[in-house]
Motif scaffolding. Structure first.
Motif, PDB file in Angstrom:
ATOM      1  N   ASP A   9       0.808  -1.209   0.000  1.00  0.00           N
ATOM      2  CA  ASP A   9       0.000   0.000   0.000  1.00  0.00           C
ATOM      3  C   ASP A   9       0.848   1.268   0.000  1.00  0.00           C
ATOM      4  N   GLY A  10       2.137   1.125  -0.229  1.00  0.00           N
ATOM      5  CA  GLY A  10       3.017   2.279  -0.260  1.00  0.00           C
ATOM      6  C   GLY A  10       3.594   2.594   1.107  1.00  0.00           C
ATOM      7  N   SER A  11       3.177   1.894   2.109  1.00  0.00           N
ATOM      8  CA  SER A  11       3.661   2.114   3.461  1.00  0.00           C
ATOM      9  C   SER A  11       4.997   1.410   3.637  1.00  0.00           C
ATOM     10  N   ASN A  12       5.936   2.085   4.273  1.00  0.00           N
ATOM     11  CA  ASN A  12       7.255   1.499   4.514  1.00  0.00           C
ATOM     12  C   ASN A  12       7.453   1.129   5.972  1.00  0.00           C
ATOM     13  N   GLN A  13       6.353   0.922   6.672  1.00  0.00           N
ATOM     14  CA  GLN A  13       6.464   0.573   8.083  1.00  0.00           C
ATOM     15  C   GLN A  13       6.977  -0.846   8.236  1.00  0.00           C
ATOM     16  N   HIS A  14       7.905  -1.019   9.160  1.00  0.00           N
ATOM     17  CA  HIS A  14       8.428  -2.344   9.465  1.00  0.00           C
ATOM     18  C   HIS A  14       8.034  -2.670  10.898  1.00  0.00           C
ATOM     19  N   ARG A  15       7.696  -3.901  11.126  1.00  0.00           N
ATOM     20  CA  ARG A  15       7.287  -4.301  12.469  1.00  0.00           C
ATOM     21  C   ARG A  15       8.475  -4.883  13.213  1.00  0.00           C
ATOM     22  N   ASP A  16       8.584  -4.516  14.463  1.00  0.00           N
ATOM     23  CA  ASP A  16       9.646  -5.017  15.315  1.00  0.00           C
ATOM     24  C   ASP A  16       9.281  -6.423  15.768  1.00  0.00           C
ATOM     25  N   ALA A  17      10.153  -7.379  15.526  1.00  0.00           N
ATOM     26  CA  ALA A  17       9.888  -8.769  15.864  1.00  0.00           C
ATOM     27  C   ALA A  17       9.802  -8.979  17.374  1.00  0.00           C
ATOM     28  N   ALA A  18      10.391  -8.071  18.150  1.00  0.00           N
ATOM     29  CA  ALA A  18      10.393  -8.224  19.599  1.00  0.00           C
ATOM     30  C   ALA A  18       9.251  -7.442  20.252  1.00  0.00           C
ATOM     31  N   PHE A  19       8.196  -7.146  19.528  1.00  0.00           N
ATOM     32  CA  PHE A  19       7.081  -6.368  20.058  1.00  0.00           C
ATOM     33  C   PHE A  19       6.439  -7.098  21.215  1.00  0.00           C
ATOM     34  N   GLN A  20       6.263  -6.399  22.320  1.00  0.00           N
ATOM     35  CA  GLN A  20       5.595  -6.952  23.487  1.00  0.00           C
ATOM     36  C   GLN A  20       4.321  -6.157  23.720  1.00  0.00           C
ATOM     37  N   PRO A  21       3.161  -6.827  23.803  1.00  0.00           N
ATOM     38  CA  PRO A  21       1.921  -6.078  24.015  1.00  0.00           C
ATOM     39  C   PRO A  21       1.901  -5.405  25.374  1.00  0.00           C
ATOM     40  N   ASP A  22       1.233  -4.279  25.445  1.00  0.00           N
ATOM     41  CA  ASP A  22       1.086  -3.526  26.684  1.00  0.00           C
ATOM     42  C   ASP A  22       0.069  -4.252  27.557  1.00  0.00           C
ATOM     43  N   SER A  23       0.507  -4.753  28.707  1.00  0.00           N
ATOM     44  CA  SER A  23      -0.395  -5.517  29.566  1.00  0.00           C
ATOM     45  C   SER A  23      -1.530  -4.649  30.096  1.00  0.00           C
ATOM     46  N   GLY A  24      -1.303  -3.361  30.292  1.00  0.00           N
ATOM     47  CA  GLY A  24      -2.371  -2.461  30.724  1.00  0.00           C
ATOM     48  C   GLY A  24      -3.464  -2.359  29.679  1.00  0.00           C
ATOM     49  N   LEU A  25      -3.070  -2.326  28.430  1.00  0.00           N
ATOM     50  CA  LEU A  25      -4.044  -2.272  27.344  1.00  0.00           C
ATOM     51  C   LEU A  25      -4.867  -3.551  27.298  1.00  0.00           C
ATOM     52  N   LEU A  26      -4.208  -4.688  27.470  1.00  0.00           N
ATOM     53  CA  LEU A  26      -4.932  -5.960  27.450  1.00  0.00           C
ATOM     54  C   LEU A  26      -5.930  -6.033  28.588  1.00  0.00           C
ATOM     55  N   GLU A  27      -5.553  -5.545  29.764  1.00  0.00           N
ATOM     56  CA  GLU A  27      -6.478  -5.547  30.893  1.00  0.00           C
ATOM     57  C   GLU A  27      -7.661  -4.628  30.632  1.00  0.00           C
ATOM     58  N   ALA A  28      -7.414  -3.520  29.951  1.00  0.00           N
ATOM     59  CA  ALA A  28      -8.492  -2.582  29.644  1.00  0.00           C
ATOM     60  C   ALA A  28      -9.473  -3.192  28.650  1.00  0.00           C
ATOM     61  N   LEU A  29      -8.986  -4.071  27.788  1.00  0.00           N
ATOM     62  CA  LEU A  29      -9.843  -4.684  26.775  1.00  0.00           C
ATOM     63  C   LEU A  29     -10.531  -5.944  27.282  1.00  0.00           C
ATOM     64  N   THR A  30     -10.206  -6.392  28.482  1.00  0.00           N
ATOM     65  CA  THR A  30     -10.761  -7.634  29.010  1.00  0.00           C
ATOM     66  C   THR A  30     -12.279  -7.650  29.015  1.00  0.00           C
ATOM     67  N   PRO A  31     -12.947  -6.607  29.533  1.00  0.00           N
ATOM     68  CA  PRO A  31     -14.405  -6.647  29.435  1.00  0.00           C
ATOM     69  C   PRO A  31     -14.807  -6.422  27.971  1.00  0.00           C
ATOM     70  N   LEU A  32     -15.269  -7.458  27.346  1.00  0.00           N
ATOM     71  CA  LEU A  32     -15.604  -7.377  25.928  1.00  0.00           C
ATOM     72  C   LEU A  32     -16.823  -6.494  25.712  1.00  0.00           C
ATOM     73  N   GLN A  33     -16.807  -5.748  24.633  1.00  0.00           N
ATOM     74  CA  GLN A  33     -17.884  -4.824  24.327  1.00  0.00           C
ATOM     75  C   GLN A  33     -18.551  -5.200  23.015  1.00  0.00           C
ATOM     76  N   GLY A  34     -19.793  -4.810  22.875  1.00  0.00           N
ATOM     77  CA  GLY A  34     -20.519  -4.937  21.609  1.00  0.00           C
ATOM     78  C   GLY A  34     -20.510  -6.328  21.038  1.00  0.00           C
ATOM     79  N   ASN A  35     -20.197  -6.396  19.755  1.00  0.00           N
ATOM     80  CA  ASN A  35     -20.221  -7.674  19.055  1.00  0.00           C
ATOM     81  C   ASN A  35     -19.172  -8.653  19.559  1.00  0.00           C
ATOM     82  N   GLU A  36     -18.093  -8.150  20.131  1.00  0.00           N
ATOM     83  CA  GLU A  36     -17.047  -9.059  20.611  1.00  0.00           C
ATOM     84  C   GLU A  36     -17.557  -9.945  21.741  1.00  0.00           C
ATOM     85  N   ARG A  37     -18.376  -9.397  22.603  1.00  0.00           N
ATOM     86  CA  ARG A  37     -18.887 -10.245  23.689  1.00  0.00           C
ATOM     87  C   ARG A  37     -19.892 -11.255  23.148  1.00  0.00           C
TER      88      ARG A  37
END
Length: 128
Positions: A9-37
Motif C-alpha cells: 500500500d506504499g507504506s514502509n512501516q516495518h514491524r519489530d519482531a520483539a514487540f511486546q503487548p502492553d499488559s495495561g491495554l490488554l487488561e483494559a480490553l478484558t471486558p468485551l464490548q458490543g459484538n465481541e462479547r
C-alpha cells in the motif's frame, strides 16, 4: 523479486519482531464490548458467528435492557425497524437453533430471552 508478506500500500512501516503487548491495554480490553462479547458467547457454546446471530442476540440484549420481551414477530419487526434486511423465516430459524444450543430460552408467553448461563458468560462470570 516481490515479497508477498510486505504490504504493497506504499507504506514502509516495518514491524519489530520483539514487540511486546502492553499488559495495561490488554487488561483494559478484558471486558468485551458490543459484538465481541456476543462472538465470545457464540464461541463458548460452540457456534459460528453469523450476522443473523449477532443481530438477534443484540436485539435480545437491547429488549432485556428495556424490560421488554420479543417473540419471533417482535424480533423481526425490531430488526426491520433498524434496516436489517432479514426474512421472518431466517429470524425464526436462528431463534430455534439458539434455543436448541441452550443460548436462548423460549418463555411460556412465546417470547425469547437469553438463557441464564448465556447471561453469565456475557458478564464474564463463567466460561460455558
Amino acid at each position: 523479486m516481490h515479497n508477498q508478506q510486505i504490504p504493497t500500500d506504499g507504506s514502509n512501516q516495518h514491524r519489530d519482531a520483539a514487540f511486546q503487548p502492553d499488559s495495561g491495554l490488554l487488561e483494559a480490553l478484558t471486558p468485551l464490548q458490543g459484538n465481541e462479547r456476543i462472538r465470545h458467547l457464540l464461541k463458548c457454546f460452540g457456534l459460528r458467528t453469523s450476522l443473523v446471530r449477532l443481530k438477534v442476540i443484540d436485539a435480545l440484549l437491547t429488549a432485556a435492557g428495556n424490560d421488554r420481551r420479543l417473540g419471533v414477530r417482535g424480533m423481526h419487526s425490531h430488526l426491520q425497524a433498524l434496516d436489517i434486511p432479514l426474512s421472518f423465516l431466517s429470524v425464526r430459524e436462528v431463534l430455534k437453533r439458539l434455543c436448541s444450543e441452550g443460548v436462548v430460552v423460549l418463555n411460556s408467553d412465546k417470547s425469547y430471552s437469553l438463557h441464564p448461563q448465556a447471561e453469565a458468560v456475557l458478564v464474564g462470570q463463567i466460561e460455558a
